[in-house]
Design a protein around this motif. Structure first.
Motif: not given
Length: 81
Positions: A50-51, A53-54, A57
């Motif tokens: 996962m990056d 940003r993810s 979130d």
């Protein structure tokens, strides 16, 4: 003030007793353990992929994700928040 009925709800004395679950065999326990380990491997691989940003979130800090994805498969999952 409490209310106690003089009449039984059900005439059987074992009406509210839950049946005992059958004992798991060694083969089923090993299979369940292997399944759990495989799920942990998959979860940690997805978490590592996962990056930022993810992760943001999902409410997971990048440091917590890196720490969790670095654990071995036999170690339980920890809190990610």
């Amino acid at each position: 003030m409490s209310y106690q009925s003089r009449y039984r709800i059900d005439g059987r004395p074992d009406a509210f007793v839950t049946p005992a679950s059958p004992r798991l065999t060694v083969r089923r326990r090993v299979a369940a353990c292997l399944k759990l380990w495989r799920e942990r491997i998959v979860i940690r691989r997805h978490l590592a992929a996962m990056d930022a940003r993810s992760l943001r979130d999902a409410g997971i800090s990048p440091a917590a994700a890196a720490f969790e994805s670095g654990k071995s498969f036999w170690q339980p999952l920890g809190p990610l928040r």
